[in-house]
Design a protein around this motif. Structure first.
Motif, short mmCIF file in Angstrom:
data_model
loop_
_atom_site.label_atom_id
_atom_site.label_comp_id
_atom_site.label_asym_id
_atom_site.label_seq_id
_atom_site.Cartn_x
_atom_site.Cartn_y
_atom_site.Cartn_z
N VAL A 9 0.84 -1.29 0.10
CA VAL A 9 0.07 0.01 -0.03
C VAL A 9 0.92 1.02 0.15
CG1 VAL A 9 -1.95 1.28 1.18
CG2 VAL A 9 -1.91 -1.33 0.97
N LEU A 10 0.60 2.18 -1.09
CA LEU A 10 1.59 3.33 -1.03
C LEU A 10 1.21 4.60 -0.31
CD1 LEU A 10 1.91 3.16 -4.96
CD2 LEU A 10 3.42 1.98 -3.21
N CYS A 11 -0.07 4.90 -0.23
CA CYS A 11 -0.78 5.95 0.53
C CYS A 11 -1.78 5.62 1.68
CB CYS A 11 -1.38 7.02 -0.70
SG CYS A 11 0.00 7.28 -2.06
N HIS A 12 -1.72 6.38 2.58
CA HIS A 12 -3.02 6.58 3.51
C HIS A 12 -2.97 7.88 4.00
CE1 HIS A 12 -0.78 7.29 7.16
NE2 HIS A 12 -0.01 5.95 6.98
N GLY A 33 -13.58 21.06 -1.50
CA GLY A 33 -12.08 21.40 -1.70
C GLY A 33 -11.27 20.17 -2.47
N ALA A 34 -9.93 20.36 -1.97
CA ALA A 34 -9.04 19.54 -2.65
C ALA A 34 -9.35 18.02 -2.66
CB ALA A 34 -7.46 19.57 -2.03
N CYS A 35 -9.16 17.28 -4.00
CA CYS A 35 -9.52 15.87 -3.88
C CYS A 35 -8.49 15.05 -4.49
CB CYS A 35 -10.72 15.88 -4.97
SG CYS A 35 -12.45 16.14 -4.31
N ALA A 40 -9.83 15.32 12.37
CA ALA A 40 -9.52 15.63 11.11
C ALA A 40 -8.79 14.19 10.31
CB ALA A 40 -8.89 16.70 10.70
N ARG A 41 -9.21 13.71 9.24
CA ARG A 41 -8.61 12.78 8.36
C ARG A 41 -7.97 13.52 6.92
NH1 ARG A 41 -8.27 7.54 10.32
NH2 ARG A 41 -9.57 7.32 12.01
N ALA A 42 -6.80 13.69 6.79
CA ALA A 42 -6.28 14.51 5.54
C ALA A 42 -5.80 13.51 4.45
CB ALA A 42 -5.30 15.45 5.77
N ILE A 43 -6.04 13.96 3.18
CA ILE A 43 -5.52 13.48 2.24
C ILE A 43 -4.04 13.74 1.95
CG2 ILE A 43 -7.87 13.04 0.59
CD1 ILE A 43 -6.88 15.59 -0.85
N ALA A 44 -3.55 12.83 1.06
CA ALA A 44 -1.86 13.26 0.89
C ALA A 44 -1.65 14.82 0.45
CB ALA A 44 -1.20 12.35 -0.24
N ALA A 54 0.17 11.94 6.44
CA ALA A 54 -0.35 11.06 5.48
C ALA A 54 0.87 10.31 4.87
CB ALA A 54 -0.94 11.70 4.28
N LEU A 55 0.78 9.28 4.49
CA LEU A 55 1.64 8.41 3.69
C LEU A 55 1.55 8.53 2.34
CD1 LEU A 55 4.15 6.30 3.62
CD2 LEU A 55 2.02 4.70 3.52
N SER A 56 2.71 8.96 1.44
CA SER A 56 2.66 9.01 0.15
C SER A 56 3.97 8.41 -0.37
CB SER A 56 2.36 10.35 -0.53
OG SER A 56 2.15 10.49 -1.53
N LEU A 57 3.66 7.30 -0.80
CA LEU A 57 5.14 6.68 -1.56
C LEU A 57 4.91 6.78 -3.24
CD1 LEU A 57 8.18 5.35 -0.82
CD2 LEU A 57 6.77 3.27 -1.25
N PRO A 58 5.87 7.31 -3.92
CA PRO A 58 5.48 7.41 -5.18
C PRO A 58 5.66 5.86 -5.78
CG PRO A 58 7.49 9.03 -4.52
CD PRO A 58 7.11 8.16 -3.40
N ALA A 59 4.89 5.75 -6.75
CA ALA A 59 4.67 4.25 -7.41
C ALA A 59 5.87 3.72 -7.82
CB ALA A 59 3.50 4.21 -8.29
N ASP A 60 6.69 4.69 -8.54
CA ASP A 60 8.14 4.30 -8.97
C ASP A 60 9.10 4.28 -7.98
OD1 ASP A 60 8.38 6.77 -8.53
OD2 ASP A 60 9.06 7.52 -10.60
N HIS A 61 8.90 4.23 -6.82
CA HIS A 61 10.17 4.28 -5.67
C HIS A 61 10.61 3.04 -5.52
CE1 HIS A 61 12.19 4.35 -1.77
NE2 HIS A 61 12.05 5.92 -1.94
#
Length: 373
Positions: free
Chosen positions: A168-171, A218-220, A255-259, A288-295
Motif C-alpha cells: 500500500v503506497l498511501c494513506h 475542496g482538494a480531492c 480530521a483525516r487528510a488526503i496526502a 499522511a503516507l505518500s510513496l511514489p509508485a516508481d520508488h
C-alpha cells in the motif's frame, strides 16, 4: 519458535493500548537475545511503556526496517466466544485479540529471526516495535527521535499492518483534539445565575459542520474513499441532570487528510471557534503516507509479493511518521483490516506462514545485495 506458537505467546500478553507493556517487551527482548540479537528497550515518557529496536546485521550500514506495534485495542465485547487473550485455532483460523492487528506480522518476523541471523546479512534488517499505536501513534515518535543513534539512515521501512500482503503506497493523515468548556453550575430554573458549558460548545460544533462541508468541495485525491479530507465530531459529553446547569462540557473532533494536506491545519477553524476560555488537548496527530509508485521500495515489495501495489487506503498507520522522519515507508502485512477491532478477530494459518515467507524472501534479497540502494 514456529509462527503459531509465537503468535499464541504474543496474544497471551494483554498489551492493551494505554497500559504498561513491560511483560511483552521483556519477552521479545529475551527471545532475540536467545538468538544472539541485542535489542534496545526505549522507555517512553509515560514511564511504564517502551518501544523496542533491534538490528540483525551491521548497524552502521543503511538497511531496512520491519515495523509493527505491540499494543491492541480492548477486548471487552460480549461476542467473544472464549478468552480473547488465549489464541484458538478453529479450522485454520487463529482467533484472538491482535492476531490480525498486528501481532500476526510481528510473530512472522520473530519466527524468522533464526533464518535471518544465519544469513550473515551484508546490510541490516531492523525490527522496530512500538507502543500505543492504537491511541493515535503516540509511541513511535519517541523511537524515531532516537533513530540516528541506533543505526545508519535506513533505506526504507515496511509497516506490517493488515493489507492482505498487498503493498500500500498511501494513506490519510489524522489529527484529533478534545475541546473542554467551563461554566458555572446552578439550578436550571435560574439560568441567569449560572453559565452553561454545553451551550459554549455550540460555536465549536458549528465550525466542525461548516468546515466539513467546505472540505467536500475542496482538494480531492481519487485514490482515497472518500476522495477528500474529512472532519467530524465523534464524542460530546456534558451535564449531570436535566435540571442542573452543566459546568463542564467537552467535544472530541478528528480530521483525516488526503496526502499533501496537513491534518493539524484542518482543525484550525475549530480551534479559533473555541475561543480563549476553552481548553484544547491534542489527542493524536500523524501525517499522511505518500510513496511514489516508481520508488525502489515499491518495486521491491511488488516483486516479492507478486501483487500490484494498492494506491491508497483511508485508515492510518505509523508509516506516515517514518516517512516524515526521512525513511521511505510502505504498508504490507498479513490479514484483512476488516477483521481488526472486532470480536473473534482472526488471522489464518496460511496468512501467517505467507508473511513469514515474505520476511525470509526479503532477507534473502538483502543477503544477495539485491535490496534497496
Amino acid at each position: 519458535m514456529l509462527p503459531e506458537p509465537m503468535l499464541a505467546r504474543l496474544v497471551s500478553f494483554p498489551s492493551v493500548v494505554g497500559r504498561p507493556n513491560g511483560a511483552i517487551i521483556g519477552f521479545v527482548r529475551d527471545y532475540l537475545a536467545g538468538h544472539g540479537v541485542e535489542a534496545r528497550v526505549l522507555p517512553g515518557p509515560e514511564g511504564d511503556r517502551s518501544n523496542l529496536f533491534a538490528t540483525i546485521g551491521p548497524a552502521g550500514v543503511p538497511g531496512l526496517i520491519l515495523s509493527g506495534h505491540l499494543d491492541v485495542v480492548p477486548a471487552e465485547e460480549p461476542q467473544w466466544l472464549d478468552d480473547p487473550f488465549a489464541m484458538r485455532d478453529r479450522e485454520g483460523r487463529l482467533i484472538g485479540r491482535g492476531t490480525c492487528d498486528m501481532k500476526g506480522f510481528v510473530a512472522a518476523v520473530l519466527s524468522a529471526v533464526p533464518d535471518l541471523v544465519a544469513m550473515d546479512l551484508p546490510a541490516p534488517i531492523h525490527l522496530a516495535l512500538s507502543y500505543d499505536e492504537e491511541a493515535g501513534c503516540r509511541g513511535v515518535p519517541h523511537l524515531l527521535a532516537r533513530l540516528p543513534d541506533l543505526c545508519a539512515p535506513p533505506l526504507g521501512c515496511v509497516v506490517g499492518e493488515p493489507s492482505n500482503l498487498t503493498p500500500v503506497l498511501c494513506h490519510k493523515g489524522k489529527a484529533a483534539i478534545r475541546v473542554v468548556t467551563r461554566g458555572r453550575s446552578g439550578h436550571s430554573s435560574r439560568p441567569d445565575l449560572g453559565s452553561n458549558a454545553v451551550h459554549k460548545l455550540l460555536p465549536v460544533l458549528e465550525a466542525v459542520v461548516r468546515t466539513e462541508a467546505a472540505l467536500r468541495e475542496g482538494a480531492c485525491d481519487p485514490r482515497f474513499a472518500p476522495p477528500y479530507s474529512t472532519l467530524q465530531a465523534g464524542v460530546v459529553r456534558g451535564g449531570q441532570a436535566i435540571n442542573i446547569i452543566p459546568d463542564r462540557a467537552e467535544i472530541e473532533i478528528e480530521a483525516r487528510a488526503i496526502a499533501g494536506v496537513d491534518p493539524v491545519a484542518l482543525l484550525q477553524p475549530v480551534r479559533a471557534a473555541a475561543g480563549e476560555g476553552a481548553e484544547i488537548e491534542v489527542l493524536s496527530a500523524y501525517p499522511a503516507l505518500s510513496l511514489p509508485a516508481d520508488h525502489a521500495l515499491a518495486h521491491l515489495m511488488t516483486g516479492l509479493t507478486g501483487k500490484t501495489p494498492l494506491g491508497a487506503v483511508s485508515y492510518g498507520t505509523e508509516a506516515g511518521l517514518f516517512q516524515q522522519a526521512g525513511v521511505p515507508a510502505i504498508i504490507c502485512g498479513p490479514g484483512d483490516i476488516s477483521r481488526a477491532h472486532k470480536p473473534e478477530e482472526f488471522l489464518t494459518r496460511d496468512e501467517l506462514h505467507a508473511a513469514r515467507a515474505l520476511v525470509v524472501a526479503l532477507a534473502r534479497k538483502v543477503a544477495r545485495g539485491e535490496g534497496l540502494r
